[in-house]
Motif scaffolding. Structure first.
Motif, mmCIF file in Angstrom:
data_model
loop_
_atom_site.group_PDB
_atom_site.id
_atom_site.type_symbol
_atom_site.label_atom_id
_atom_site.label_comp_id
_atom_site.label_asym_id
_atom_site.label_seq_id
_atom_site.Cartn_x
_atom_site.Cartn_y
_atom_site.Cartn_z
ATOM 1 N N LEU A 25 0.864 -1.167 0.000
ATOM 2 C CA LEU A 25 0.000 0.000 0.000
ATOM 3 C C LEU A 25 0.902 1.217 0.000
ATOM 4 O O LEU A 25 1.805 1.333 0.832
ATOM 5 C CB LEU A 25 -0.881 0.006 1.264
ATOM 6 N N VAL A 26 0.689 2.126 -0.942
ATOM 7 C CA VAL A 26 1.457 3.371 -0.986
ATOM 8 C C VAL A 26 0.876 4.307 0.061
ATOM 9 O O VAL A 26 -0.315 4.591 0.061
ATOM 10 C CB VAL A 26 1.386 4.020 -2.383
ATOM 11 N N VAL A 27 1.732 4.769 0.982
ATOM 12 C CA VAL A 27 1.266 5.636 2.068
ATOM 13 C C VAL A 27 1.785 7.067 1.947
ATOM 14 O O VAL A 27 1.321 7.945 2.670
ATOM 15 C CB VAL A 27 1.633 5.058 3.458
ATOM 16 N N GLU A 28 2.740 7.284 1.044
ATOM 17 C CA GLU A 28 3.289 8.629 0.903
ATOM 18 C C GLU A 28 3.984 8.763 -0.443
ATOM 19 O O GLU A 28 4.641 7.829 -0.911
ATOM 20 C CB GLU A 28 4.304 8.881 2.020
ATOM 21 N N SER A 29 3.841 9.931 -1.050
ATOM 22 C CA SER A 29 4.608 10.254 -2.248
ATOM 23 C C SER A 29 5.838 11.035 -1.821
ATOM 24 O O SER A 29 5.735 11.991 -1.053
ATOM 25 C CB SER A 29 3.769 11.097 -3.208
ATOM 26 N N ARG A 30 6.996 10.612 -2.296
ATOM 27 C CA ARG A 30 8.241 11.318 -1.992
ATOM 28 C C ARG A 30 8.635 12.236 -3.144
ATOM 29 O O ARG A 30 9.685 12.854 -3.116
ATOM 30 C CB ARG A 30 9.355 10.314 -1.733
ATOM 31 N N GLY A 31 7.795 12.294 -4.166
ATOM 32 C CA GLY A 31 8.104 13.084 -5.352
ATOM 33 C C GLY A 31 9.087 12.353 -6.244
ATOM 34 O O GLY A 31 9.738 11.395 -5.828
ATOM 35 N N GLY A 32 9.194 12.788 -7.492
ATOM 36 C CA GLY A 32 10.157 12.202 -8.411
ATOM 37 C C GLY A 32 10.017 10.705 -8.610
ATOM 38 O O GLY A 32 11.010 9.993 -8.682
ATOM 39 N N ARG A 33 8.802 10.208 -8.654
ATOM 40 C CA ARG A 33 8.510 8.780 -8.867
ATOM 41 C C ARG A 33 9.043 7.884 -7.757
ATOM 42 O O ARG A 33 9.416 6.734 -7.974
ATOM 43 C CB ARG A 33 8.990 8.330 -10.239
ATOM 44 N N ALA A 34 9.083 8.404 -6.541
ATOM 45 C CA ALA A 34 9.460 7.623 -5.355
ATOM 46 C C ALA A 34 8.289 7.655 -4.379
ATOM 47 O O ALA A 34 7.628 8.683 -4.220
ATOM 48 C CB ALA A 34 10.707 8.189 -4.705
ATOM 49 N N VAL A 35 8.029 6.507 -3.740
ATOM 50 C CA VAL A 35 6.912 6.393 -2.798
ATOM 51 C C VAL A 35 7.346 5.630 -1.555
ATOM 52 O O VAL A 35 8.298 4.859 -1.588
ATOM 53 C CB VAL A 35 5.699 5.673 -3.442
ATOM 54 N N THR A 36 6.630 5.855 -0.459
ATOM 55 C CA THR A 36 6.803 5.070 0.760
ATOM 56 C C THR A 36 5.672 4.054 0.793
ATOM 57 O O THR A 36 4.511 4.394 0.530
ATOM 58 C CB THR A 36 6.748 5.968 2.007
ATOM 59 N N VAL A 37 6.009 2.793 1.099
ATOM 60 C CA VAL A 37 5.015 1.717 1.078
ATOM 61 C C VAL A 37 5.052 0.911 2.374
ATOM 62 O O VAL A 37 6.044 0.932 3.101
ATOM 63 C CB VAL A 37 5.244 0.763 -0.117
ATOM 64 N N VAL A 38 3.960 0.203 2.638
ATOM 65 C CA VAL A 38 3.880 -0.777 3.723
ATOM 66 C C VAL A 38 3.309 -2.060 3.136
ATOM 67 O O VAL A 38 2.596 -2.032 2.130
ATOM 68 C CB VAL A 38 2.999 -0.288 4.903
ATOM 69 N N ALA A 39 3.630 -3.184 3.760
ATOM 70 C CA ALA A 39 3.089 -4.470 3.308
ATOM 71 C C ALA A 39 1.571 -4.431 3.396
ATOM 72 O O ALA A 39 0.999 -3.877 4.339
ATOM 73 C CB ALA A 39 3.646 -5.604 4.154
ATOM 74 N N TRP A 40 0.913 -5.036 2.430
ATOM 75 C CA TRP A 40 -0.549 -5.073 2.394
ATOM 76 C C TRP A 40 -0.959 -6.516 2.147
ATOM 77 O O TRP A 40 -0.562 -7.117 1.147
ATOM 78 C CB TRP A 40 -1.044 -4.166 1.265
ATOM 79 N N PRO A 41 -1.733 -7.109 3.052
ATOM 80 C CA PRO A 41 -2.077 -8.528 2.902
ATOM 81 C C PRO A 41 -2.920 -8.793 1.659
ATOM 82 O O PRO A 41 -3.644 -7.931 1.188
ATOM 83 C CB PRO A 41 -2.858 -8.849 4.175
ATOM 84 N N ASP A 42 -2.813 -10.009 1.158
ATOM 85 C CA ASP A 42 -3.611 -10.460 0.027
ATOM 86 C C ASP A 42 -5.087 -10.396 0.422
ATOM 87 O O ASP A 42 -5.484 -11.002 1.421
ATOM 88 C CB ASP A 42 -3.205 -11.892 -0.310
ATOM 89 N N PRO A 43 -5.925 -9.666 -0.336
ATOM 90 C CA PRO A 43 -7.345 -9.546 0.017
ATOM 91 C C PRO A 43 -8.053 -10.889 0.154
ATOM 92 O O PRO A 43 -8.959 -11.035 0.959
ATOM 93 C CB PRO A 43 -7.943 -8.737 -1.128
#
Length: 52
Positions: A25-43
């Motif tokens: 799951l993307v939780v933050e945009s760092r700009g310049g095509r970089a993102v902060t993510v966290v693990a997201w369980p299989d639905p």
């Protein structure tokens, strides 16, 4: 990353090591095509846990 029916490439940052191909799951945009993510369980796993 799959977006709007296609795919795009981003540099993903996470506080913990994640295996390649992990659903995230993307939780933050760092700009310049970089993102902060966290693990997201299989639905589908969530549905099994909810049905118990």
């Amino acid at each position: 990353m799959r977006i709007r029916g296609g795919s795009e490439t981003f540099l993903a940052w996470s506080d913990e090591a994640l295996p390649k191909g992990e659903t995230v799951l993307v939780v933050e945009s760092r700009g310049g095509r970089a993102v902060t993510v966290v693990a997201w369980p299989d639905p589908s796993l969530l549905a099994v846990e909810m049905l118990g």
